[in-house]
Design an enzyme around this catalytic site. Structure first.
Site, PDB file in Angstrom:
ATOM      1  N   GLU A 101       0.828  -1.207   0.000  1.00  0.00           N
ATOM      2  CA  GLU A 101       0.000   0.000   0.000  1.00  0.00           C
ATOM      3  C   GLU A 101       0.864   1.259   0.000  1.00  0.00           C
ATOM      4  O   GLU A 101       0.522   2.259  -0.645  1.00  0.00           O
ATOM      5  CB  GLU A 101      -0.939  -0.026   1.202  1.00  0.00           C
ATOM      6  CG  GLU A 101      -1.967  -1.143   1.077  1.00  0.00           C
ATOM      7  CD  GLU A 101      -2.932  -1.195   2.243  1.00  0.00           C
ATOM      8  OE1 GLU A 101      -4.144  -1.075   2.007  1.00  0.00           O
ATOM      9  OE2 GLU A 101      -2.467  -1.367   3.391  1.00  0.00           O
ATOM     10  N   GLU A 121      -3.805  -9.249   4.121  1.00  0.00           N
ATOM     11  CA  GLU A 121      -4.435  -8.890   5.388  1.00  0.00           C
ATOM     12  C   GLU A 121      -5.571  -9.836   5.779  1.00  0.00           C
ATOM     13  O   GLU A 121      -5.755 -10.152   6.966  1.00  0.00           O
ATOM     14  CB  GLU A 121      -4.970  -7.451   5.335  1.00  0.00           C
ATOM     15  CG  GLU A 121      -3.905  -6.382   5.547  1.00  0.00           C
ATOM     16  CD  GLU A 121      -3.218  -5.966   4.270  1.00  0.00           C
ATOM     17  OE1 GLU A 121      -2.601  -4.887   4.259  1.00  0.00           O
ATOM     18  OE2 GLU A 121      -3.281  -6.713   3.268  1.00  0.00           O
TER      19      GLU A 121
END
Length: 247
Positions: A101, A121
């Site tokens: 990210e 995640e």
């Protein structure tokens, strides 16, 4: 040549992001935008590993790594504030979870051939809330974005480049060099024009077509009226390199 290298330097923790590191990163990105003579930045990780993302040990210890606290900015304060000057991610090894990210926050992603990228995640019952769900769909399309977000699948560099997640794949160990070459190529151009072009591209998704032309004009007209625009045209006519003043 005005290229600022920013290194995530927690190799003992695979350059994972805790509050101390995000605080330092925020300061480095402010320096990228504000320091005289800097034209572009290269973001890399120490010890042949880009970043493993949020430091889960710090998270378990109670650190508000995402939101920050009264004294430190947190990852949210980094990835939600695009830099004015161009920033290039130079990925070696792994860029996973918040590490990917953070790379997606950059304007270009260059990686070594052995690099691995992904947002795993969900495998820890977490959400990739650091910008992947915003920035992946325009890059890879809704199908691949959904697949990566819901499976936690890791991709090799070749596959990631094929679907548009990476912009360039280079030999292992040369990502920083390739990113620096690109940064220098950008830095050779008019800084006002580069900054305006980047801002338009970053903000365009928030505008409908009619609004786009008006907002673009607001950002581009000052560039056309600048001393650098005159210098660029004069340098072209005189067949010499331009001398930019940033005004």
């Amino acid at each position: 040549d005005g290229v600022l290298r920013i290194t995530l330097n927690r190799p003992e923790a695979r350059n994972s992001l805790n509050l101390e590191l995000t605080d330092q990163l925020a300061a480095a990105l402010a320096h990228l935008d504000e320091a005289p003579g800097v034209v572009a930045g290269v973001l890399c990780g120490a010890d042949e590993f880009f970043s493993a993302g949020m430091d889960l040990k710090a998270f378990l210890a109670g650190e508000r790594v995402w939101d920050g606290d009264a004294e430190r900015i947190g990852l949210k304060g980094v990835v939600t504030r695009p830099t004015r000057r161009p920033l290039i991610a130079a990925i070696e090894g792994y860029a996973v979870a918040g590490g990917l990210e953070l790379a997606l926050f950059c304007d270009f992603l260059i990686a070594g051939r052995s690099a691995k990228v992904g947002i795993p995640e969900v495998t820890r019952s977490l959400v990739a809330a650091g910008g992947a769900l915003l920035r992946l769909p325009p890059r890879v399309g809704p199908g691949w974005a959904m697949r990566l977000a819901l499976t936690g699948e890791m991709l090799d560099a070749a596959t990631a480049a094929q679907i548009g997640l990476l912009d360039e794949v280079v030999e292992d160990g040369s990502a920083v060099d390739a990113a620096t070459i690109l940064a220098r190529a950008i830095g050779a151009n008019g800084p006002l024009a580069v900054a305006a072009s980047k801002e338009i591209l970053v903000r365009r998704a928030d505008w409908d077509e009619d609004e786009f032309w008006e907002r673009q004009r607001e950002l581009s007209d000052p560039v056309f009226g600048s001393a650098d625009a005159v210098e660029g045209s004069r340098a072209f006519a005189e067949k010499r390199p331009p001398r930019w003043r940033g005004e």
